[in-house]
Structure formats: structure tokens, C-alpha cells
Design a protein around this motif. Sequence first.
Motif, short mmCIF file in Angstrom:
data_model
loop_
_atom_site.label_atom_id
_atom_site.label_comp_id
_atom_site.label_asym_id
_atom_site.label_seq_id
_atom_site.Cartn_x
_atom_site.Cartn_y
_atom_site.Cartn_z
N VAL A 29 27.34 46.45 42.49
CA VAL A 29 27.84 45.09 42.64
C VAL A 29 28.13 44.82 44.11
CG1 VAL A 29 29.74 43.52 42.04
CG2 VAL A 29 28.84 45.08 40.33
N ASN A 30 27.90 43.60 44.51
CA ASN A 30 28.20 43.15 45.86
C ASN A 30 29.67 42.76 45.92
OD1 ASN A 30 28.47 41.85 48.30
ND2 ASN A 30 27.27 40.08 47.73
N TYR A 31 30.52 43.70 46.26
CA TYR A 31 31.94 43.40 46.41
C TYR A 31 32.18 42.90 47.82
CZ TYR A 31 32.76 45.68 41.97
OH TYR A 31 32.75 46.01 40.66
N CYS A 32 32.55 41.65 47.92
CA CYS A 32 32.83 41.04 49.21
C CYS A 32 34.33 41.10 49.45
CB CYS A 32 32.32 39.60 49.21
SG CYS A 32 32.51 38.80 50.79
N SER A 33 34.73 41.70 50.53
CA SER A 33 36.15 41.87 50.84
C SER A 33 36.83 40.52 51.03
CB SER A 33 36.29 42.70 52.11
OG SER A 33 37.62 42.64 52.58
N PRO A 34 38.01 40.34 50.41
CA PRO A 34 38.76 39.11 50.68
C PRO A 34 39.17 39.01 52.15
CG PRO A 34 40.05 40.65 49.35
CD PRO A 34 38.68 41.22 49.48
N ASN A 35 39.26 40.15 52.83
CA ASN A 35 39.56 40.13 54.27
C ASN A 35 38.42 39.48 55.04
OD1 ASN A 35 41.97 41.55 53.79
ND2 ASN A 35 40.86 43.48 53.83
N ASP A 36 37.18 39.78 54.63
CA ASP A 36 36.01 39.18 55.28
C ASP A 36 35.97 37.67 55.04
OD1 ASP A 36 35.23 41.67 56.17
OD2 ASP A 36 33.70 41.94 54.62
N VAL A 37 36.27 37.26 53.83
CA VAL A 37 36.28 35.83 53.50
C VAL A 37 37.34 35.12 54.34
CG1 VAL A 37 36.67 34.13 51.67
CG2 VAL A 37 35.38 36.22 51.17
N ALA A 38 38.53 35.72 54.42
CA ALA A 38 39.61 35.12 55.19
C ALA A 38 39.26 35.05 56.68
CB ALA A 38 40.90 35.91 55.00
N ASP A 39 38.68 36.12 57.23
CA ASP A 39 38.31 36.13 58.64
C ASP A 39 37.28 35.05 58.94
OD1 ASP A 39 40.02 38.24 59.07
OD2 ASP A 39 38.43 39.76 59.21
N ALA A 40 36.29 34.92 58.08
CA ALA A 40 35.26 33.89 58.28
C ALA A 40 35.88 32.50 58.19
CB ALA A 40 34.14 34.06 57.27
N GLU A 81 35.49 51.12 50.48
CA GLU A 81 36.38 52.16 50.97
C GLU A 81 37.22 51.64 52.13
OE1 GLU A 81 36.34 56.90 52.00
OE2 GLU A 81 34.48 55.79 52.25
N GLY A 82 36.60 50.89 53.02
CA GLY A 82 37.34 50.30 54.13
C GLY A 82 38.43 49.36 53.66
N TYR A 83 38.12 48.62 52.60
CA TYR A 83 39.12 47.72 52.02
C TYR A 83 40.31 48.51 51.48
CZ TYR A 83 41.34 44.43 48.87
OH TYR A 83 42.28 43.66 48.22
N LEU A 84 40.04 49.61 50.79
CA LEU A 84 41.12 50.45 50.25
C LEU A 84 41.96 51.05 51.37
CD1 LEU A 84 39.32 52.37 47.36
CD2 LEU A 84 40.91 50.45 47.16
N ASP A 85 41.32 51.37 52.49
CA ASP A 85 42.03 52.00 53.61
C ASP A 85 42.75 51.00 54.51
OD1 ASP A 85 41.27 54.51 52.81
OD2 ASP A 85 39.52 54.59 54.12
N ASN A 86 42.41 49.73 54.39
CA ASN A 86 42.97 48.69 55.25
C ASN A 86 44.41 48.40 54.82
OD1 ASN A 86 43.62 46.44 56.76
ND2 ASN A 86 41.68 45.42 56.39
N LYS A 87 45.36 48.76 55.67
CA LYS A 87 46.77 48.58 55.32
C LYS A 87 47.39 47.36 56.00
CE LYS A 87 47.70 53.42 54.38
NZ LYS A 87 47.51 53.35 52.98
#
Length: 138
Positions: free
Chosen positions: A9-20, A122-128
Motif C-alpha cells: 500500500v502507498n502509505y503517505c505520511s501525514p507529515n509529508d501532507v502537512a509539509d506540502a 519506518e521514518g514515520y515511526l521514528d519521527n518524534k
Amino acid sequence: ITASYGMGVNYCSPNDVADAAVVVLLNQKPHRNQVYNITGPGPTKDSEIAELLTKKYGTPIEHIQLGYHDYAKDIKKRGLPKWQVRDSASMERMKAHGLDEHKSSYTEDLFKITGREPETFEGYLDNKTCMRPGLQFP
């Protein structure tokens, strides 16, 4: 428990959506009348997610693959509302079609907007970090 038949599945990080969104909202002119399709870095399989969660939280998380009908029966037994059973089973059916497995499903739009590659699962899980400067999640 899933019924994705091993498809990613194409999981798009909510962090990426927010940054954009921040970039576009703060500098609207070059983005006027543009349509963007923000995507993740590539397909992630449910079994990979279970492995990443096991690694991240240090407790075994087992991925159980069921067929579509068995999956629907299983979640129905949990006493969920009909709409949730239907929608959850439909999501698994969409995953099983494997559309996100095709390279044509991914775009460079996030890079065009933010100048960086999509965050991995994985980056999303590690992003604190969070959206409030100076604060971090435990």
C-alpha cells in the motif's frame, strides 16, 4: 489481520501532507491552478508493517493473512457496526488489487513542492517531532 493477499500500500505520511500544505499556503502564487498527487515512497506490505512495529515497540506483532470472506467474517464477529465491517473489507479488497504496486502510482509531486523525498513508514515511526516547535513525543 488483513486480506491484502500480500500486496503493498502507498502509505503517505501525514507529515509529508502537512509539509506540502504549508509550502503551498505560504507561497500560493506558483501553485495556483495546480493539482498535486502526494504519494509515499513505494508500496509497503502488511507483513512489513508488522515487522517494523515489532522492531519499533519491542513486542512481537504477528501479521495474519486471511482471504477476503474470512476477513469479513472475522471483523463482523467483533461486533463492529455494519458500515465499518463493509468499509474495512472494501479497503482490504482495494489493497488486494495491487494498484499501489505499480510504479506509475507514485509521483514526484512532494519533491517538487518541498524539495525532499517522501517519509518512509519506518521514518514515520521514528519521527518524534510534532507540529509544535520544541516538543517531542516520548
